[in-house]
Design an enzyme around this catalytic site. Structure first.
Site: not given
Length: 666
Positions: A116, A200, A275, A288, A290, A348
């Protein structure tokens, strides 16, 4: 074409690849760890090779072990799925040295785009708008804090080799940057064998939109529309859809053209995803790339009719693309709901255990409806603590977005899953949430709409009445069955009452029932009536009813004097009593839950990574107490209020179950 392919992965993606390979007449080889000996992907493959202990860093991501499996079976190609070794250039190099095809992009593209930090530099050089940040190597937490201040809070700390939300933290201040840096490094090292971190700027109010690209080794490249992935928690996607409800055709084309240009700049050849973060004014920023198949690829397949796994295999076999950009048409709307082994009522947090019941809705392929369930589990199987918590990807398609959402609602209602904590109720709640149905959501959706966590759904008056009417009708059927079994009455129906009190969601609702051979008409005190028809019989765990001509699917479990009913994200205890029983029930004392305020309980099954306090320490609200690792994610447990530690019951390396006591306070 290849005769045999090895899938260097597990779970639902391994099963997904096997399906396409089988349709192409290609034999498949599965690999498995001790924990996956009885897994579905092992059962589905033509051959299977054992590769080691459960931890991924001792099995699935050990290149030498995967290479041994390839040699044993004579596989001519390897599909890496996603995660694990899918973006590992050393793995691709090892395959090339062995003369085995990699069903993915060339090594150079993986190295340039899969990392990345490097990919952002290349994107910037190529003129692609990128999010501000620091792409260099960060030595320690102090440097991370310094850089975070230079970039400006909030910032995102991300693993360079990361993906799937692993090794990723948002920091809003120095303390969170310091803690997040270490946790991100640990997760990155455990998940990817690479602990490099970059920082970032975290763009607030963003939408996460990605472009699917497909390129071959002959210089051809196309994009297959976009996917909206804005419903996320912990930076991991939960619900995806294609196309995006936000983009217009002009923005779609600009993003698509830019994505293809970026892919071709690194000689990309395979399926990949670029993305972007998109703001409210449709400005988009490269996030990025993928260099692999995405988890959410099914929604793209459903609106384009393109089998991405098949295309990846054909490209790896050296074939040119037969699809041109002008051939790509976006048809209808598709939605994917990720079913996770995690408890939404506990923030979660991951859940593990046996799938006592696993009965997904029936898959459908019709002119106006498609239901697809990509899964890697089966009823009776185990959900392990060692791997990603995803159980299945439930996908629906409709000619438009509203229809696709309605198909998803019905599919979720009919999905039966017992034995572990899972997020089905939350997925159902999202499908009815105004922000989602309107398409006006951002990646902050869960944080904004459920700031205190998910606590279930409070149904509106109309929904409560429909469920009350259904419960009364089902109770009548159960009472008829009971009188038949007892043999007390020859004319049983005459002896079953018509007046009942339905207690649901804190309200006692008097009803009366008029029954006939086709169903029941249920009358309410406010003058409303509901007509209920169903073929439900006592003992059925799924009730498919018609209420006033509209379908209603309920998950039903018998409890004393009624039912546990789950529908549209609500989990309800519905009591159906005679008026006298209801009168007496109102006099019963309410059971008080035990006081656990002086205990720190383990919120999930997991491994204690560290305990940050000692006996006698005075702790303050928000202070880190310990770290628990489960399913490759580190979770920092914090003090809810000021207190003094009186006892410590666990240490680093201990495996704990849900609600085990970690610490006690004075």
């Amino acid at each position: 074409m290849f005769k045999k392919i090895l899938i260097a992965n597990r779970g639902e993606i391994a099963c997904r690849v096997i399906k396409s390979a089988r349709a192409m007449g290609i034999q498949t080889v599965a690999i498995y760890s001790d924990a996956d000996r009885n897994a579905l992907h092992v059962k589905m493959a033509d051959e299977a090779v054992h590769i080691g202990p459960p931890p991924a860093n001792q099995s699935y991501i050990v290149i030498d072990k995967v290479m041994d499996a390839i040699r044993q079976t004579g596989a001519e190609a390897v599909h890496p799925g996603y995660g694990f070794l899918s973006e590992n250039s050393k793995f691709a190099e090892a395959l090339a040295a062995e003369g085995v095809a990699f069903v993915g992009p060339p090594v150079g593209a993986i190295e340039k785009m899969g990392d990345k930090i490097t990919s952002k530099k290349i994107a910037k050089e190529a003129g692609v708008s990128t999010v501000p940040g620091y792409m260099g190597l960060i030595e320690d937490a102090d440097e991370a804090v310094k850089i975070s201040n230079e970039v400006g809070y909030p910032v995102m700390l991300k693993a360079s080799a990361g993906g799937g939300g692993k090794g990723m933290r948002i920091a809003w201040n120095d303390e969170e940057a310091r803690e997040g840096f270490q946790s991100s490094k640990n997760e990155a090292a455990n998940s990817f064998g690479d602990d490099r971190i970059f920082i970032e700027k975290f763009v607030t109010q963003p939408r996460h939109i990605e472009i699917q690209v497909l390129c071959d080794a002959h210089g051809n490249g196309i994009y297959l529309g976009e996917r909206e992935c804005s419903i996320q928690r912990r930076q991991q996607k939960v619900i995806e859809e294609a196309p995006s409800p936000f983009l217009d055709e002009e923005t779609r084309k600009r993003m698509g053209d830019q994505a293809v240009a970026l892919a071709q700049a690194v000689d990309y050849a395979s399926a990949g995803t670029v993305e972007f973060i998109v703001d409210g004014d449709k400005n988009f920023y490269f996030l990025e790339m993928n260099t692999r198949l995405q988890v959410e690829h099914p929604v793209t397949e459903m609106i384009t009719g393109v089998d991405l796994v098949e295309q990846m295999i054909r490209v790896a076999n050296g074939e040119p693309l037969t699809i041109k950009q002008e051939d790509v048409k976006l048809n209808g709307w598709a939605i994917e709901s990720r079913l996770y082994a995690e408890d939404p009522y506990r923030g979660f947090l991951p859940s593990i255990g046996r799938l006592v019941k696993y009965r997904p809705p029936e898959e459908v392929v019709q002119a106006d409806e498609v239901v697809r369930n990509d899964t890697g589990v089966f009823e009776g199987g185990e959900i392990s603590m060692y791997y990603d918590p995803m159980i299945a990807k439930l996908c629906t398609w409709g000619p438009d977005r509203a229809t696709a959402i309605e198909h998803m609602r019905n599919a979720l209602d009919g999905f039966e899953l017992e034995g572990i904590g899972h997020n089905l109720p939350f997925l159902s709640a999202v499908m009815d949430h105004p922000k989602f149905t309107s398409g006006e959501m951002t990646t902050a959706f869960i944080e904004e709409e459920y700031p205190e966590g998910f606590e279930g759904v409070e149904l509106d008056r109309d929904a409560v009445q429909r469920i009350a009417a259904s419960a009364a009708a089902m109770h009548r059927v159960a009472e008829i069955r009971r009188t038949r079994v007892s043999g007390r009455m020859s004319n049983h129906e005459r002896k079953v009452g018509t007046e009942w009190v339905v207690s649901v969601q804190g309200e006692d609702i008097p009803v009366s029932i008029e029954a006939d051979h086709d169903g029941s008409t249920v009358h309410f005190d406010d003058g409303r009536t509901h007509r209920v028809a169903s073929d439900w019989t006592p003992g059925d765990s799924l009730a498919r009813l018609s209420v006033d001509g509209s379908p209603l699917v309920l998950k039903v479990e018998k409890i004393t004097q009624g039912f546990r009913i789950r529908s549209r994200g609500a989990d309800l205890e519905v009591r159906v009593r005679s008026p006298r029983q209801a009168e007496l029930a109102a006099l019963m004392p309410v059971k008080v839950a035990p006081d656990t305020s002086r205990l720190l309980l383990c919120p999930m099954p997991g491994l204690i990574v560290n305990v940050a306090v000692s006996v006698g320490d005075e702790v303050h609200e928000g202070q880190a107490l310990c770290t628990v690792e489960a399913m490759k994610m580190e979770n920092i447990l914090r003090a809810e209020k000021k207190g003094v530690v009186s006892k410590i019951n666990a240490a680093a390396g201990d495996s704990l179950a849900v609600d085990d006591v970690i610490l006690e306070f004075e």
